[in-house]
Design a protein around this motif. Structure first.
Motif, PDB file in Angstrom:
ATOM      1  N   SER A 193       0.544  37.001   8.482  1.00  0.00           N
ATOM      2  CA  SER A 193      -0.291  37.486   7.618  1.00  0.00           C
ATOM      3  C   SER A 193       0.223  38.341   6.675  1.00  0.00           C
ATOM      4  O   SER A 193       0.109  38.294   5.131  1.00  0.00           O
ATOM      5  N   SER A 194       0.981  39.224   6.939  1.00  0.00           N
ATOM      6  CA  SER A 194       1.698  39.954   6.215  1.00  0.00           C
ATOM      7  C   SER A 194       2.772  39.405   5.239  1.00  0.00           C
ATOM      8  O   SER A 194       3.010  39.710   3.879  1.00  0.00           O
ATOM      9  N   THR A 199      -1.473  37.210  18.715  1.00  0.00           N
ATOM     10  CA  THR A 199      -2.286  37.958  17.819  1.00  0.00           C
ATOM     11  C   THR A 199      -1.044  38.902  17.119  1.00  0.00           C
ATOM     12  O   THR A 199      -1.372  38.942  15.980  1.00  0.00           O
ATOM     13  N   GLU A 200      -0.253  39.234  17.465  1.00  0.00           N
ATOM     14  CA  GLU A 200       0.881  39.818  16.901  1.00  0.00           C
ATOM     15  C   GLU A 200       1.593  39.114  15.884  1.00  0.00           C
ATOM     16  O   GLU A 200       1.992  39.439  14.782  1.00  0.00           O
ATOM     17  N   ASP A 243       0.717  37.812   2.408  1.00  0.00           N
ATOM     18  CA  ASP A 243       0.293  38.641   1.514  1.00  0.00           C
ATOM     19  C   ASP A 243       1.246  39.276   0.553  1.00  0.00           C
ATOM     20  O   ASP A 243       1.249  39.405  -0.605  1.00  0.00           O
ATOM     21  N   ASP A 281       0.129  36.171  14.510  1.00  0.00           N
ATOM     22  CA  ASP A 281      -0.634  36.214  13.435  1.00  0.00           C
ATOM     23  C   ASP A 281      -0.822  37.277  12.410  1.00  0.00           C
ATOM     24  O   ASP A 281      -0.666  37.241  11.059  1.00  0.00           O
ATOM     25  N   ARG A 282      -0.614  38.554  13.207  1.00  0.00           N
ATOM     26  CA  ARG A 282      -0.690  39.585  11.974  1.00  0.00           C
ATOM     27  C   ARG A 282       0.716  39.709  11.417  1.00  0.00           C
ATOM     28  O   ARG A 282       0.518  39.925   9.839  1.00  0.00           O
TER      29      ARG A 282
END
Length: 373
Positions: A314-315, A307-308, A318, A310-311
């Motif tokens: 994702s940044s 999860t970390e 972006d 993926d986050r």
């Protein structure tokens, strides 16, 4: 200065209107005024357009002249260019000087401070500042070369210095110019007591006064006032001196802001990644989705959980999209600027070059959006 920039852009609008009516001389006058206030690329482009028109017109006229009159035409064209150069150097026309001289004469002979600033007796502080800025810009000796501009500029400053101070304005509304000799008598009889009013000997503005005029500070000042006692000698007295405590109180807010900004630089942590290789970010990594490359430091520790991670990635994506958008915007602006310049100069070759310019960042952003939408 921002006020100069607005006035310069206004003159450029007038120049464009003059070009639409083929009045190149008027357009050139407005361009010169604009560049005196605030030089811009647009002003240079308009000047190039006028030169291009003049050259094009001169070439057409030359082809219609016979060989026997070509030398006369060259001499006439040379005289025209030298006259045009002199006209650019003296950007003020006779008509401009006449109107300015009339305005200067009116200011110098006027005894009413409200009339000098062109405001009513009920004018607010904002109205006074607006009127002062406009007149000071118009009649500043560096901008206005008409005779008497310096005296008019000083008269405007005198009027504003009185009307911008509530106490001085109240006394002026009650006594008019009679308050000045009254102040002189009070000053002689009571030493440093009484209020100071602007007199003819106080023509120079200090840096502190200029700050007060433009930023609205009306508190006590350290200005030393000058009164002529004898030829070549001056007597200096001070009015409302500030104590050390008052000075410290005034600068304390600025000192606090400075300290907060310094502390903030230490609290902000460095980013975990960069999209481009730098001195600290040398380790190349790639996101699992979208295959976006980025760089991290040597001591970078990847997120331990899915999860970390993926986050984090994702940044990265972006930031990549934001960077592409910024580059795309700059490329589009450059292309539109070239197209506008080609149209203003009526240059077909430059227009074709501008149309052929590509925007690779925009293309890459579009492809990315279609692939990973």
């Amino acid at each position: 200065m921002e006020a100069n920039k607005d006035a310069a852009l206004h003159y450029l609008e007038l120049a464009e209107r003059a070009l639409l009516t083929n009045d190149n001389a008027r357009a050139m006058r407005y361009i010169n005024k604009s560049e005196d206030l605030f030089p811009t690329q647009k002003a240079q482009d308009l000047r190039d357009q006028i030169k291009h028109r003049a050259t094009h017109s001169s070439n057409n006229s030359t082809t219609n002249e016979s060989n026997t009159t070509s030398s006369n035409h060259d001499r006439a064209n040379t005289n025209h260019n030298s006259s045009h150069t002199r006209h650019r150097t003296n950007s003020k026309t006779t008509e401009d000087f006449t109107s300015e001289e009339e305005a200067i004469k009116k200011i110098k002979t006027c005894k009413d401070y409200y009339t000098i600033l062109g405001v009513s007796k009920t004018a607010s502080e904002a109205d006074l500042k607006k009127a002062y800025r406009k007149l000071a810009l118009q009649f500043h000796p560096d901008k206005c070369k008409a005779p008497g501009a310096t005296e008019a500029f000083k008269a405007i400053g005198k009027a504003f210095s009185v009307l911008s101070d509530p106490k001085k304005r109240e006394d002026y509304d009650q006594y008019g110019h009679a308050m000045e000799p009254q102040y002189e008598n009070n000053h002689r009889n009571h030493g440093h007591g009484g209020h100071y009013y602007y007199s003819d000997d106080d023509d120079d503005f200090s840096a502190e006064e200029i700050f007060n005029l433009f930023f609205g500070y009306s508190g006590p000042t350290n200005r030393a006032y000058r009164r002529r006692q004898h030829p070549n000698t001056f007597h200096f007295t001070t009015h409302s001196p500030q104590t050390n405590t008052t000075t410290l109180t005034q600068i304390l807010p600025y000192l606090l802001l400075f300290l907060i900004s310094i502390i903030g630089t230490f609290l902000v942590s460095e980013p975990q990644f960069q999209l481009h290789r730098t001195g600290k970010y040398t380790v190349l990594r790639t996101t699992r989705s979208a295959d976006i490359q980025y760089y991290v430091k040597q001591d970078f520790r990847a997120p331990s959980t899915q999860t970390e991670l993926d986050r984090f990635e994702s940044s990265v994506i972006d930031e990549y999209i934001s960077d592409l958008r910024n580059q795309c915007y700059r490329e589009q602006q450059h292309k539109e600027s070239m197209i506008w310049r080609a149209r203003m100069m009526n240059d077909n070759n430059l227009y074709r070059q501008a149309q052929q310019l590509t925007t690779p960042s925009c293309t890459k952003l579009s492809q990315f959006a279609r692939t990973y939408a």
